[in-house]
Design a protein around this motif. Structure first.
Motif, short mmCIF file in Angstrom:
data_model
loop_
_atom_site.label_atom_id
_atom_site.label_comp_id
_atom_site.label_asym_id
_atom_site.label_seq_id
_atom_site.Cartn_x
_atom_site.Cartn_y
_atom_site.Cartn_z
N MET A 151 0.88 -1.17 0.00
CA MET A 151 0.00 0.00 0.00
C MET A 151 0.92 1.22 0.00
O MET A 151 1.50 1.56 1.02
CB MET A 151 -0.90 -0.01 1.23
CG MET A 151 -1.82 -1.21 1.29
SD MET A 151 -2.95 -1.19 2.71
CE MET A 151 -1.87 -0.86 4.08
N VAL A 152 1.07 1.83 -1.16
CA VAL A 152 2.06 2.90 -1.35
C VAL A 152 1.43 4.27 -1.15
O VAL A 152 0.37 4.56 -1.68
CB VAL A 152 2.68 2.82 -2.75
CG1 VAL A 152 3.68 3.95 -2.97
CG2 VAL A 152 3.36 1.46 -2.95
N THR A 153 2.14 5.10 -0.39
CA THR A 153 1.82 6.52 -0.28
C THR A 153 3.00 7.28 -0.82
O THR A 153 4.13 7.07 -0.39
CB THR A 153 1.57 6.94 1.18
OG1 THR A 153 0.51 6.17 1.72
CG2 THR A 153 1.24 8.42 1.27
N GLY A 154 2.75 8.15 -1.79
CA GLY A 154 3.82 8.93 -2.39
C GLY A 154 3.83 10.35 -1.87
O GLY A 154 2.78 10.94 -1.59
N LEU A 155 5.02 10.89 -1.70
CA LEU A 155 5.21 12.29 -1.32
C LEU A 155 6.04 12.96 -2.41
O LEU A 155 7.04 12.41 -2.86
CB LEU A 155 5.98 12.41 -0.01
CG LEU A 155 5.36 11.84 1.25
CD1 LEU A 155 6.33 11.98 2.42
CD2 LEU A 155 4.06 12.53 1.56
N ASP A 156 5.60 14.14 -2.82
CA ASP A 156 6.34 14.90 -3.81
C ASP A 156 5.91 16.35 -3.73
O ASP A 156 4.83 16.65 -3.23
CB ASP A 156 6.09 14.36 -5.22
CG ASP A 156 7.18 14.75 -6.19
OD1 ASP A 156 8.02 13.88 -6.51
OD2 ASP A 156 7.20 15.91 -6.63
N MET A 157 6.74 17.26 -4.23
CA MET A 157 6.39 18.67 -4.23
C MET A 157 5.26 18.97 -5.21
O MET A 157 4.52 19.93 -5.03
CB MET A 157 7.61 19.52 -4.57
CG MET A 157 8.62 19.57 -3.44
SD MET A 157 10.09 20.54 -3.83
CE MET A 157 9.39 22.15 -4.10
N LYS A 158 5.15 18.16 -6.25
CA LYS A 158 4.11 18.36 -7.26
C LYS A 158 2.83 17.69 -6.78
O LYS A 158 2.83 16.51 -6.45
CB LYS A 158 4.54 17.77 -8.59
CG LYS A 158 5.84 18.33 -9.11
CD LYS A 158 6.30 17.56 -10.32
CE LYS A 158 7.70 17.96 -10.70
NZ LYS A 158 8.30 17.05 -11.66
N ALA A 159 1.76 18.41 -6.77
CA ALA A 159 0.48 17.86 -6.31
C ALA A 159 -0.15 17.01 -7.40
O ALA A 159 -0.08 17.32 -8.58
CB ALA A 159 -0.47 18.98 -5.91
N SER A 160 -0.75 15.91 -7.00
CA SER A 160 -1.55 15.08 -7.91
C SER A 160 -2.58 14.33 -7.08
O SER A 160 -2.54 14.34 -5.85
CB SER A 160 -0.67 14.10 -8.69
OG SER A 160 -0.40 12.95 -7.94
N ALA A 161 -3.48 13.67 -7.75
CA ALA A 161 -4.55 12.96 -7.05
C ALA A 161 -4.05 11.70 -6.37
O ALA A 161 -4.72 11.17 -5.49
CB ALA A 161 -5.66 12.61 -8.04
N THR A 162 -2.88 11.20 -6.73
CA THR A 162 -2.42 9.91 -6.22
C THR A 162 -1.32 10.01 -5.17
O THR A 162 -0.78 9.00 -4.76
CB THR A 162 -1.92 9.04 -7.38
OG1 THR A 162 -0.84 9.73 -8.02
CG2 THR A 162 -3.02 8.75 -8.37
N MET A 163 -0.98 11.22 -4.75
CA MET A 163 0.06 11.36 -3.75
C MET A 163 -0.17 12.58 -2.88
O MET A 163 -1.08 13.35 -3.11
CB MET A 163 1.43 11.40 -4.41
CG MET A 163 1.60 12.41 -5.52
SD MET A 163 1.36 14.06 -5.01
CE MET A 163 2.96 14.69 -4.95
N ILE A 164 0.66 12.73 -1.88
CA ILE A 164 0.57 13.84 -0.94
C ILE A 164 1.64 14.87 -1.28
O ILE A 164 2.81 14.53 -1.45
CB ILE A 164 0.76 13.34 0.51
CG1 ILE A 164 -0.35 12.38 0.89
CG2 ILE A 164 0.83 14.51 1.48
CD1 ILE A 164 -0.14 11.70 2.23
N SER A 165 1.24 16.11 -1.39
CA SER A 165 2.18 17.19 -1.67
C SER A 165 2.97 17.50 -0.40
O SER A 165 2.40 17.69 0.67
CB SER A 165 1.41 18.43 -2.14
OG SER A 165 2.30 19.49 -2.33
N CYS A 166 4.31 17.52 -0.53
CA CYS A 166 5.16 17.80 0.62
C CYS A 166 6.50 18.32 0.14
O CYS A 166 7.12 17.73 -0.75
CB CYS A 166 5.37 16.52 1.44
SG CYS A 166 6.38 16.75 2.92
N ASP A 167 6.95 19.41 0.73
CA ASP A 167 8.27 19.95 0.46
C ASP A 167 9.20 19.49 1.57
O ASP A 167 9.14 20.00 2.69
CB ASP A 167 8.22 21.48 0.38
CG ASP A 167 9.55 22.10 0.01
OD1 ASP A 167 10.58 21.36 -0.02
OD2 ASP A 167 9.57 23.31 -0.26
N LEU A 168 10.03 18.50 1.29
CA LEU A 168 10.89 17.92 2.31
C LEU A 168 11.94 18.90 2.84
O LEU A 168 12.53 18.67 3.89
CB LEU A 168 11.59 16.68 1.76
CG LEU A 168 10.66 15.54 1.33
CD1 LEU A 168 11.48 14.38 0.80
CD2 LEU A 168 9.76 15.09 2.46
#
Length: 94
Positions: free
Chosen positions: A40-57
């Motif tokens: 069960m994958v959760t993705g984090l990235d600076m770019k927002a999308s419907a399949t992941m969480i937006s986050c600036d590390l």
């Protein structure tokens, strides 16, 4: 598709995996591979999308709030840190 050689076929089945940098080329491949393995994958990235969480590390408050949110959803079996950045700079030679 990636193959997890040497692992039991159900090693990742139903396990929560968090992948940073999930919108980049390597990150996308990792998401696909872990999904294929049943995680069960959760993705984090600076770019927002419907399949992941937006986050600036690079922003501690943003990272802290997202980590808290993820931990509220239950235990995390694996964290794959694939986030990175680069700057293009001009190099002048004398």
């Amino acid at each position: 598709m990636a193959h997890f050689s040497g692992f039991s076929s159900d090693l990742l089945l139903g396990k929560r995996v968090v992948i940073t940098g999930c919108e980049g080329g390597i990150g996308r491949a990792l998401v696909a591979a872990f999904n294929a393995a049943g995680a069960m994958v959760t993705g984090l990235d600076m770019k927002a999308s419907a399949t992941m969480i937006s986050c600036d590390l690079a922003q501690p408050d943003d990272l802290r709030s997202k980590a808290y949110l993820l931990l509220q959803q239950g235990p995390i079996a694996a964290l794959v840190n694939c986030a990175g950045s680069f700057r293009r700079v001009r190099i002048d030679h004398p």
